[in-house]
Design a protein around this motif. Structure first.
Motif, short mmCIF file in Angstrom:
data_model
loop_
_atom_site.label_atom_id
_atom_site.label_comp_id
_atom_site.label_asym_id
_atom_site.label_seq_id
_atom_site.Cartn_x
_atom_site.Cartn_y
_atom_site.Cartn_z
N LEU A 150 0.80 -1.22 0.00
CA LEU A 150 0.00 0.00 0.00
C LEU A 150 0.84 1.28 0.00
O LEU A 150 0.29 2.37 -0.12
CB LEU A 150 -0.94 0.01 1.22
N GLY A 151 2.14 1.14 0.18
CA GLY A 151 2.99 2.33 0.24
C GLY A 151 3.07 3.05 -1.10
O GLY A 151 2.98 2.43 -2.17
N ARG A 152 3.24 4.37 -1.05
CA ARG A 152 3.40 5.18 -2.25
C ARG A 152 4.54 6.17 -2.03
O ARG A 152 4.46 7.01 -1.14
CB ARG A 152 2.09 5.93 -2.57
N ARG A 153 5.58 6.03 -2.84
CA ARG A 153 6.75 6.91 -2.72
C ARG A 153 6.71 7.92 -3.88
O ARG A 153 6.78 7.52 -5.04
CB ARG A 153 8.04 6.09 -2.77
N ILE A 154 6.64 9.19 -3.56
CA ILE A 154 6.55 10.23 -4.58
C ILE A 154 7.58 11.31 -4.28
O ILE A 154 7.69 11.79 -3.15
CB ILE A 154 5.13 10.85 -4.61
N PHE A 155 8.36 11.68 -5.31
CA PHE A 155 9.36 12.73 -5.12
C PHE A 155 9.64 13.41 -6.45
O PHE A 155 9.18 12.96 -7.51
CB PHE A 155 10.65 12.17 -4.51
N ASP A 156 10.38 14.51 -6.39
CA ASP A 156 10.73 15.28 -7.59
C ASP A 156 12.20 15.06 -7.93
O ASP A 156 13.03 14.79 -7.04
CB ASP A 156 10.47 16.77 -7.39
N TYR A 208 14.12 15.19 -4.41
CA TYR A 208 13.51 16.00 -3.34
C TYR A 208 12.12 15.50 -3.00
O TYR A 208 11.26 15.33 -3.89
CB TYR A 208 13.45 17.46 -3.79
N TRP A 209 11.87 15.25 -1.69
CA TRP A 209 10.55 14.84 -1.23
C TRP A 209 9.76 16.08 -0.86
O TRP A 209 10.14 16.84 0.04
CB TRP A 209 10.66 13.92 -0.02
N ALA A 210 8.64 16.29 -1.54
CA ALA A 210 7.81 17.48 -1.32
C ALA A 210 6.61 17.20 -0.43
O ALA A 210 5.62 17.94 -0.45
CB ALA A 210 7.34 18.04 -2.66
N GLY A 211 6.68 16.12 0.35
CA GLY A 211 5.62 15.85 1.31
C GLY A 211 4.48 15.03 0.77
O GLY A 211 3.45 14.89 1.44
N LYS A 212 4.61 14.44 -0.41
CA LYS A 212 3.52 13.67 -1.00
C LYS A 212 3.75 12.17 -0.81
O LYS A 212 4.87 11.72 -0.61
CB LYS A 212 3.39 13.99 -2.49
N GLY A 213 2.68 11.40 -0.94
CA GLY A 213 2.77 9.96 -0.78
C GLY A 213 2.55 9.53 0.66
O GLY A 213 2.22 10.34 1.53
N THR A 214 2.72 8.24 0.92
CA THR A 214 2.55 7.72 2.28
C THR A 214 3.83 7.94 3.09
O THR A 214 4.91 8.13 2.52
CB THR A 214 2.24 6.22 2.24
N THR A 215 3.71 7.89 4.42
CA THR A 215 4.87 8.12 5.28
C THR A 215 5.08 7.01 6.31
O THR A 215 6.16 6.91 6.89
CB THR A 215 4.74 9.45 6.04
N ARG A 216 4.07 6.17 6.52
CA ARG A 216 4.19 5.13 7.54
C ARG A 216 3.74 3.77 7.03
O ARG A 216 3.31 2.92 7.79
CB ARG A 216 3.37 5.51 8.78
N THR A 217 3.84 3.57 5.73
CA THR A 217 3.41 2.31 5.13
C THR A 217 4.53 1.74 4.26
O THR A 217 5.01 2.43 3.36
CB THR A 217 2.15 2.52 4.25
N PRO A 218 4.95 0.50 4.49
CA PRO A 218 4.48 -0.42 5.52
C PRO A 218 5.05 -0.13 6.91
O PRO A 218 4.58 -0.69 7.90
CB PRO A 218 4.95 -1.78 5.02
N GLU A 219 6.09 0.69 7.00
CA GLU A 219 6.69 1.00 8.30
C GLU A 219 6.89 2.50 8.42
O GLU A 219 6.88 3.24 7.42
CB GLU A 219 8.02 0.26 8.46
N LYS A 223 8.34 15.66 -12.03
CA LYS A 223 7.58 16.06 -10.85
C LYS A 223 6.67 14.92 -10.43
O LYS A 223 6.11 14.22 -11.28
CB LYS A 223 6.77 17.33 -11.13
N ASP A 224 6.53 14.73 -9.13
CA ASP A 224 5.69 13.66 -8.59
C ASP A 224 6.07 12.31 -9.18
O ASP A 224 5.23 11.53 -9.65
CB ASP A 224 4.21 13.96 -8.85
N PHE A 225 7.36 12.03 -9.16
CA PHE A 225 7.89 10.80 -9.74
C PHE A 225 7.59 9.63 -8.80
O PHE A 225 7.86 9.68 -7.60
CB PHE A 225 9.41 10.94 -9.94
N ASN A 226 7.01 8.56 -9.35
CA ASN A 226 6.66 7.38 -8.58
C ASN A 226 7.29 6.16 -9.26
O ASN A 226 6.90 5.78 -10.37
CB ASN A 226 5.13 7.23 -8.52
N ILE A 227 8.28 5.56 -8.62
CA ILE A 227 9.02 4.46 -9.23
C ILE A 227 8.10 3.31 -9.58
O ILE A 227 8.15 2.74 -10.68
CB ILE A 227 10.13 3.96 -8.27
N GLU A 228 7.24 2.94 -8.64
CA GLU A 228 6.36 1.79 -8.84
C GLU A 228 5.42 2.00 -10.02
O GLU A 228 5.19 1.10 -10.83
CB GLU A 228 5.57 1.52 -7.56
#
Length: 707
Positions: free
Chosen positions: A248-254, A298-309, A264-269
């Protein structure tokens, strides 16, 4: 982001203007202050009274003035990057303290090198690089690039410290700046911001990665100015592909390159289509104008922060490759030094082998050579005893092939490595000539698509050449061998083989210091390694190309069916003869048949064993290249560098006009010679010479060798 924790003040990216209030620095219980990525100005208080303050993040502001020494305490983590401070050099660096201090671009941007190298005073580049390769978060590994060339990726996985980390690799002239702390992971040590995946189907380059909670910048300095291609390697190795919580995790960064936002809002998955799958992204034509290149995540505060850990967020990068767009890759001064040393060593080996060969030719080593004791195998010479041990005294079970002038055996060296031993007859002048030629040519040129010569043995009446061992034998065996010995070559592999042969020939004709015409390019002289990469072998007939002459008039040697008409009929030798032979090989690879001539429809030529897996557009290119290279007129054949460009899709293939073989004099003459030789073979007298101006030699390989 506004967070107020016990003893912590986090006001990150809140668009705050003005100066930092003085009272902040006197808060007795304050342990963390994060006011990064705002628009704060002014100077810091000269006295920091917050005695418990351990984490200070001021990155990404407009702060100026001196850096107060009272903030640089043992055990602290202080990030002052991307500001306008006035640095005092080593005094601000505090190398003697156990301190995580990041001063990357913390001073005025007037001096570009001082910005990324804040603790080096009056730094000047002693050398300049054209390419760099970094394994982010992992160790040093050798990885094959898109051209199947082995490249060393230097790792930074052993670099300790994550919070406010500045690292510089002085030897290879690159480094990184990492900003921030994973505040909710309950880890105040943060000894390492690198992660790994224990078991997967990914290659080693993608099983490790460097992460950062806010900002991660890789910088490369002392680059030659010019245009570069940047290759970024990713794999999302923290999330899974099942339907569990870990998916369920989502990693988003620029991603920024040279301070320009490229994604912008790059998501590897999302980009890769799934987690734990490699993803390669390229940024072409990146201009370097001040010898410095910066790539920022650069992480701009988007995506999940506590999933899975907790702490599973922020940018992630597996590896970075930086390669000059036009200039050859030399990896800077260190690699340049290596190449110089290697060049001297290779030159010495060439000279040693050639002198040994000449002395043997003159008879000065005969008799004495047999009494010499074993030599170190690293010198490039082997004793007959060593060779016999390696091949089990030339046991027939170790025989792996038969050349035009002797058998080839598989050998096991004491260190466990495998070699191929070519045995030439010293009683034949042709064998002697080939031995000398082979040593003089192949020992002095090195390329990934040329077979490597390890050394030789000249003892008694034995002439032995020791090569690297090719696990999959020859291209001819893979295509035309006995059914149970053939290798299934899929379409991408066949394209890769042809491209590799073309690169090897382009090196011999145009890039090597010694310009060489091979003279005997054919499927049996192309060997395949364990990964089915091609390597050109058998330089016994090779000739140096005298560039000031339009052609070399020479005695004809080679293999009927592969020889260019102008060379077979009149002995006019240029590098275009190799181009013709290459064209024949290409058509053989496409069709899976020996010495094929193309029908009107290129699709009919494609090997029926490939069925529907062939890329039609690539097949058309391959056939056109084969026909273009086998043009009856040498002037209309392309150079091998042009062929490489065509096969790689960088240059269109011109339309090919195929002459009728039955009406063209040269083709007719070639066919007549070939027909006579076939009749001679069928008549049971293959070992006898044909009554023509061309002499045939006995050979068990496809085609007929001419000596």
């Amino acid at each position: 982001m506004l967070i107020r924790l016990t003893n912590s003040r986090v006001l990150r990216n809140c668009n705050i203007f003005g100066e930092i209030p003085a009272y902040i620095w006197s808060m007795k219980n304050l342990t963390m202050l994060d006011v990064s990525f705002n628009k704060l100005v002014g100077e810091l208080s000269s006295t920091i009274g917050a005695e418990r303050l351990k984490f200070v993040f001021l990155t990404g502001n407009l702060l100026s003035g001196n850096v107060p020494q009272s903030i640089l305490r043992d055990g602290n983590s202080v990030d002052l990057s991307y500001n306008n401070f006035t640095l005092k050099g080593p005094l601000d660096c505090q190398d003697n303290l156990n301190l995580n201090l990041n001063l990357y671009r913390s001073s005025s941007k007037e001096n570009n090198s001082m910005g990324i190298l804040p603790c080096l005073k009056n730094f000047k580049c002693s050398r300049y690089s054209k390419c760099m390769h970094v394994n982010c978060g992992g160790g040093d590994i050798t990885f094959k690039d898109e051209n199947n060339t082995k490249v060393l990726y230097e790792g930074d996985g052993a670099v300790e410290g994550g919070t406010a980390k500045y690292y510089r690799n002085d030897r290879s002239m690159w480094g990184f700046s990492s900003t921030g702390d994973f505040m909710d992971d309950y880890d105040l040590q943060n000894t390492r911001y690198s992660i790994s995946l224990a078991s997967s189907n990914l290659s080693e380059l993608y099983t490790t990665a460097r992460i950062s909670p806010i900002s991660l910048t890789y910088f490369f300095y002392c680059l030659e100015n010019g245009s570069y291609t940047i290759t970024l390697h990713f794999a999302e190795i923290k999330f899974t592909n099942d339907k569990g919580y870990s998916s369920l995790g989502r990693r988003i960064f620029d991603i920024y390159v040279q301070e320009i936002l490229v994604w912008k809002d790059f998501n590897i998955e999302d980009e890769a289509g799934m987690a734990q799958k490699k993803l390669v992204k390229q940024v072409p034509n990146v201009n370097v104008t001040s010898n410095v290149l910066e790539i920022r995540f650069y992480w701009a505060g988007k995506g999940t922060t506590r999933t899975p850990e907790r702490g599973d967020y922020g940018p992630l990068i597996s590896a970075i490759s930086v390669v000059s767009y036009l200039k050859p890759c030399t990896n800077g001064g260190n690699a340049r030094t290596i190449y110089i040393v290697a060049g001297v060593a290779v030159g010495a080996l060439c000279l040693t082998l050639f002198i040994l060969a000449i002395l043997w030719w003159k008879g000065l080593l005969r008799g004495k050579r047999g009494r010499q004791k074993g030599r170190d195998m690293q010198t490039g010479t082997f004793t007959l005893k060593q060779i016999k041990v390696a091949t089990d005294d030339f046991d027939p079970s170790n025989k792996i092939g038969e050349g035009g002038f002797g058998p080839v055996y598989k050998g096991h060296l004491p260190d466990g490595s495998l070699v191929a031993v070519k045995q030439l007859s010293s009683n034949s002048r042709q064998g002697n000539r080939e031995f000398l030629n082979e040593m003089g040519m192949i020992s002095c040129v090195q390329h990934p698509n040329l077979v490597k010569l390890h050394g030789c043995c000249i003892e008694g009446d034995q002439l032995l050449l020791v090569y690297e061992y090719m696990e999959n034998n020859s291209l001819a065996g893979a295509l035309f061998g006995r059914e149970n010995h053939r290798i299934k070559l899929d379409w991408p592999t066949r394209l890769n083989i042809c491209t590799g042969i073309a690169r090897g020939l382009a090196f011999l004709h145009e890039e090597s210091r010694l310009k060489i015409v091979h003279r005997d390019i054919k499927a049996t002289n192309v060997l395949l390694d364990g990964d089915l990469n091609p390597k050109i072998s058998d330089f016994g007939l090779a000739k140096l190309d005298e560039e000031e002459k339009t052609h070399i008039s020479t005695r004809v040697a080679g293999t009927i069916g592969y020889m260019a008409p102008e060379y077979a009929l009149w002995g006019r030798l240029t590098y275009k003869a190799d181009v013709y032979s290459f064209g024949v090989v290409v058509l053989e690879v496409v069709s899976g048949k020996k010495n094929s001539y193309a029908p009107s429809d290129s699709c009919e030529l494609v090997d029926e064993r490939l069925r529907y897996e062939v890329n039609g557009q690539e097949a058309e290119v391959m056939v056109k290249v084969g026909l273009l290279c086998t043009n009856a007129s040498p002037s209309l054949r392309p150079t091998m560098s042009e062929v490489v460009s065509m096969l790689e899709g960088r240059t269109p293939v011109p339309d090919v006009a195929v002459p009728e073989a039955s009406t063209h004099l040269m083709f007719k003459a070639m066919r007549d010679v070939h027909d006579r030789s076939q009749k001679q073979s069928l008549g049971g007298s293959q070992s006898q010479n044909v009554t023509t101006n061309i002499t045939f030699c006995s050979s068990s390989t496809p085609g007929h060798d001419l000596n």
